[in-house]
Design an enzyme around this catalytic site. Structure first.
Site, PDB file in Angstrom:
ATOM      1  N   SER A  14       0.806  -1.219   0.000  1.00  0.00           N
ATOM      2  CA  SER A  14       0.000   0.000   0.000  1.00  0.00           C
ATOM      3  C   SER A  14       0.845   1.279   0.000  1.00  0.00           C
ATOM      4  O   SER A  14       0.335   2.340  -0.328  1.00  0.00           O
ATOM      5  CB  SER A  14      -0.949   0.022   1.202  1.00  0.00           C
ATOM      6  OG  SER A  14      -0.233  -0.064   2.420  1.00  0.00           O
ATOM      7  N   ARG A  17       8.633   3.737   1.171  1.00  0.00           N
ATOM      8  CA  ARG A  17       9.376   4.840   1.774  1.00  0.00           C
ATOM      9  C   ARG A  17      10.870   4.618   1.602  1.00  0.00           C
ATOM     10  O   ARG A  17      11.318   3.485   1.413  1.00  0.00           O
ATOM     11  CB  ARG A  17       9.043   4.990   3.259  1.00  0.00           C
ATOM     12  CG  ARG A  17       9.374   3.788   4.121  1.00  0.00           C
ATOM     13  CD  ARG A  17       8.198   2.865   4.324  1.00  0.00           C
ATOM     14  NE  ARG A  17       8.541   1.712   5.135  1.00  0.00           N
ATOM     15  CZ  ARG A  17       8.442   1.664   6.443  1.00  0.00           C
ATOM     16  NH1 ARG A  17       8.042   2.732   7.112  1.00  0.00           N
ATOM     17  NH2 ARG A  17       8.744   0.572   7.089  1.00  0.00           N
ATOM     18  N   HIS A 238      12.751  -9.995   0.636  1.00  0.00           N
ATOM     19  CA  HIS A 238      11.373 -10.215   1.063  1.00  0.00           C
ATOM     20  C   HIS A 238      11.188  -9.433   2.358  1.00  0.00           C
ATOM     21  O   HIS A 238      11.951  -9.607   3.305  1.00  0.00           O
ATOM     22  CB  HIS A 238      11.091 -11.692   1.287  1.00  0.00           C
ATOM     23  CG  HIS A 238       9.664 -11.964   1.645  1.00  0.00           C
ATOM     24  ND1 HIS A 238       9.283 -13.020   2.437  1.00  0.00           N
ATOM     25  CD2 HIS A 238       8.515 -11.297   1.326  1.00  0.00           C
ATOM     26  CE1 HIS A 238       7.965 -13.003   2.588  1.00  0.00           C
ATOM     27  NE2 HIS A 238       7.475 -11.972   1.922  1.00  0.00           N
ATOM     28  N   ASP A 239      10.199  -8.569   2.401  1.00  0.00           N
ATOM     29  CA  ASP A 239      10.081  -7.646   3.540  1.00  0.00           C
ATOM     30  C   ASP A 239       9.984  -8.371   4.878  1.00  0.00           C
ATOM     31  O   ASP A 239      10.500  -7.891   5.889  1.00  0.00           O
ATOM     32  CB  ASP A 239       8.907  -6.674   3.347  1.00  0.00           C
ATOM     33  CG  ASP A 239       7.593  -7.347   2.995  1.00  0.00           C
ATOM     34  OD1 ASP A 239       7.468  -8.588   3.115  1.00  0.00           O
ATOM     35  OD2 ASP A 239       6.664  -6.611   2.582  1.00  0.00           O
ATOM     36  N   THR A 240       9.362  -9.549   4.903  1.00  0.00           N
ATOM     37  CA  THR A 240       9.269 -10.289   6.161  1.00  0.00           C
ATOM     38  C   THR A 240      10.643 -10.779   6.613  1.00  0.00           C
ATOM     39  O   THR A 240      10.935 -10.821   7.806  1.00  0.00           O
ATOM     40  CB  THR A 240       8.309 -11.476   6.035  1.00  0.00           C
ATOM     41  OG1 THR A 240       7.085 -11.035   5.446  1.00  0.00           O
ATOM     42  CG2 THR A 240       8.007 -12.077   7.401  1.00  0.00           C
ATOM     43  N   THR A 261      -0.077  -5.064   6.873  1.00  0.00           N
ATOM     44  CA  THR A 261      -1.174  -5.529   6.025  1.00  0.00           C
ATOM     45  C   THR A 261      -1.388  -7.021   6.228  1.00  0.00           C
ATOM     46  O   THR A 261      -2.522  -7.503   6.297  1.00  0.00           O
ATOM     47  CB  THR A 261      -0.868  -5.227   4.545  1.00  0.00           C
ATOM     48  OG1 THR A 261      -0.724  -3.820   4.381  1.00  0.00           O
ATOM     49  CG2 THR A 261      -1.980  -5.716   3.653  1.00  0.00           C
ATOM     50  N   ASN A 298       0.967 -17.208   7.578  1.00  0.00           N
ATOM     51  CA  ASN A 298       0.414 -15.950   7.068  1.00  0.00           C
ATOM     52  C   ASN A 298      -0.982 -15.753   7.641  1.00  0.00           C
ATOM     53  O   ASN A 298      -1.885 -16.556   7.384  1.00  0.00           O
ATOM     54  CB  ASN A 298       0.316 -15.993   5.543  1.00  0.00           C
ATOM     55  CG  ASN A 298       1.625 -15.682   4.863  1.00  0.00           C
ATOM     56  OD1 ASN A 298       2.667 -16.154   5.293  1.00  0.00           O
ATOM     57  ND2 ASN A 298       1.579 -14.901   3.813  1.00  0.00           N
ATOM     58  N   GLN A 306      -7.940  -2.139   7.145  1.00  0.00           N
ATOM     59  CA  GLN A 306      -7.626  -1.138   6.126  1.00  0.00           C
ATOM     60  C   GLN A 306      -8.729  -1.068   5.074  1.00  0.00           C
ATOM     61  O   GLN A 306      -9.146   0.025   4.654  1.00  0.00           O
ATOM     62  CB  GLN A 306      -6.285  -1.485   5.460  1.00  0.00           C
ATOM     63  CG  GLN A 306      -5.081  -1.343   6.373  1.00  0.00           C
ATOM     64  CD  GLN A 306      -3.841  -2.022   5.808  1.00  0.00           C
ATOM     65  OE1 GLN A 306      -3.907  -2.703   4.773  1.00  0.00           O
ATOM     66  NE2 GLN A 306      -2.709  -1.855   6.487  1.00  0.00           N
ATOM     67  N   GLY A 404       4.672  -1.822  11.421  1.00  0.00           N
ATOM     68  CA  GLY A 404       3.743  -0.734  11.691  1.00  0.00           C
ATOM     69  C   GLY A 404       2.687  -1.075  12.710  1.00  0.00           C
ATOM     70  O   GLY A 404       2.295  -0.231  13.523  1.00  0.00           O
TER      71      GLY A 404
END
Length: 467
Positions: A14, A17, A238-240, A261, A298, A306, A404
């Site tokens: 979404s 940054r 991978h962000d995780t 998310t 997951n 959201q 977040g």
């Protein structure tokens, strides 16, 4: 004293940054220089990512770094998993960058398990059953748009592709590749037999390199656009994987949650768990930094809230929703992992239906929706911990929440109370931190994982929430 500065380009489903990080007097310092919006868009009837717009935002952020006089010595990009771009021999895209929530994989399991039985596939690649796994997306492409696969010479996952656009080098980073369902859990490389049996062209799969690999510097064109040069490092892309690297765990008996998310909940292990029990529980074995394994589940996460907010309360901030949730006396919960919540036409309608089916009244106010969604997430966390204990034989005394969602005090309180376990929340910039410290390790500024986690723990406030 400021030393070398590193740039994390952290792109989620979404938003994205640019965050600069550096060591100063033994502390890790951060500065956000650019933030931008990201969302799926419909192209020819398919949900897709606008990768050109994403790359433009990357360039904009780099220009801002130059304008501030904060030139990074390196940068690295992390994104969500599974999605990829196909390229021809000239390095140009073949077809759109289809997003994981697109419907092209509807009903795909029937076709997949004709080729490779479910138990065999899990024993080889260790990935949970999810329609959006890259193996399923590629199979859908082969069945529905075969011209794209026939024209392709290269496959790059989203961060690999954006790295390529910056430095001209095509490599695939291990942690992002591990989300595909095509990497062998034991060998940590492409599973040649799976690729062959699926009928995918072997030539499109690039060499897999470990997280922390320096792959090049900016192309001449990019240097001219942004006004400087720097090294391109493949972080845990991978962000995780980046988020898990940043967890300042209190002890070995900690469960991790990367909260956003999606809520990715699990543990770090030295070896994969590819048993039938793991398959039955639908847990995944994803690759982590230094070839550690993230054995996790997951969970649908804050995506539900959201989406509901976008539909019925777009003028109310998330902070205000927390206040309203605390005031609400609506007492209901549902299973956040039901498929109905993945990509519905109306999320609020699905929440109402889920509550009614469980004998509850319908939520009436934004606070009611928020309260039942938060409680449902906490319930899912509690159930997942019990399953983790059964699968690993370990007892867990702490939950470390980063990302977040870790800034949501109300959800943290519900989680501690429902799970009966102490929660340590923070840091909220976990993904960017993992990205940055992996670059610092590559440049010799940190000695490894433990040193990275210690400096994170020493540099950022961690909130303790008792059950």
């Amino acid at each position: 004293m400021v030393t070398k500065t590193h740039l994390a380009i952290d792109i989620g489903a979404s938003s994205g940054r640019h965050i600069l990080g550096w060591l100063e007097d033994g502390q890790l310092k951060l500065e956000e220089v650019h933030r931008f919006h990201n969302e799926m868009t419909e192209i020819d009837g398919a949900l897709c990512w606008d990768v050109d717009a994403l790359f433009d935002e990357i360039i904009t952020g780099l220009k801002k770094c130059a304008g501030l006089g904060h030139i990074p010595c390196s940068l690295g990009i992390d994104t969500w998993g599974v999605d990829f771009v196909l390229l021809d021999g000239a390095g140009m895209r073949v077809g759109p960058a289809v997003a994981y929530r697109d419907s092209r994989t509807d009903g795909i399991y029937e076709e997949l398990f004709k080729i490779i039985p479910e138990t065999e596939l899990y024993s080889r690649v260790g990935l949970q059953k999810q329609p959006f796994n890259s193996i399923n997306q590629l199979l859908a492409c082969k069945l529905k748009t075969p011209q794209y696969l026939q024209a392709a010479e290269h496959l790059l996952f989203m961060p690999d592709y954006l790295h390529y656009r910056l430095c001209g080098v095509m490599k695939t980073e291990y942690t992002i590749a591990s989300t595909s369902g095509l990497v062998n859990a034991q060998s940590k490389n492409w599973d040649e037999e799976v690729i062959e049996r699926m009928g995918f062209p072997r030539k499109i799969f690039k060499d897999i390199v470990p997280a922390g690999t320096v792959i090049g510097s900016l192309t001449e064109n990019v240097k001219a656009l942004v006004g400087f040069d720097c090294e391109v490092v493949m972080p845990p892309s991978h962000d995780t994987a980046s988020a898990f690297l940043a967890v300042p765990a209190k002890s070995e008996d900690s469960v991790y949650i990367s909260s956003g998310t999606w809520s990715l909940m699990g543990v770090e292990l030295p070896a994969p768990v590819t048993t039938e029990a793991g398959l039955e529980a639908n847990f995944t074995n994803e690759g982590g930094y230094d070839y550690r394994y993230r054995f996790l589940k997951n969970i649908m996460g804050l995506w539900i809230l959201q989406s509901v907010r976008k539909e019925i309360a777009s003028d109310i901030s998330f902070a205000e929703l927390v206040v309203l949730a605390r005031k609400s006396d609506y007492d209901a919960a549902f299973d956040v992992n039901e498929e109905r919540f993945f990509a519905p036409q109306s999320m609020s309608e699905q929440v109402r239906d889920a509550c009614k089916e469980r004998g509850f009244s319908e939520p009436q106010t934004p606070g009611d929706y928020a309260r039942c969604i938060y409680q449902s997430l906490a319930d899912s966390y509690a159930a997942t911990i019990k399953t983790l204990q059964a699968l690993t034989g370990k007892d867990f005394n702490y939950i470390n929440i980063i990302g977040g969602g870790s800034a949501n005090g109300y959800l943290n309180e519900l989680t501690a109370k429902t799970c009966g376990i102490t929660v340590y929340a923070g840091p909220s910039e976990g993904t960017a931190l993992g990205n940055i410290v992996s670059q610092m390790i590559a440049f010799g500024q940190l000695g490894g994982i433990e040193a990275a986690r210690k400096v994170i723990s020493d540099s950022f406030d961690i909130t303790e929430v008792l059950p």
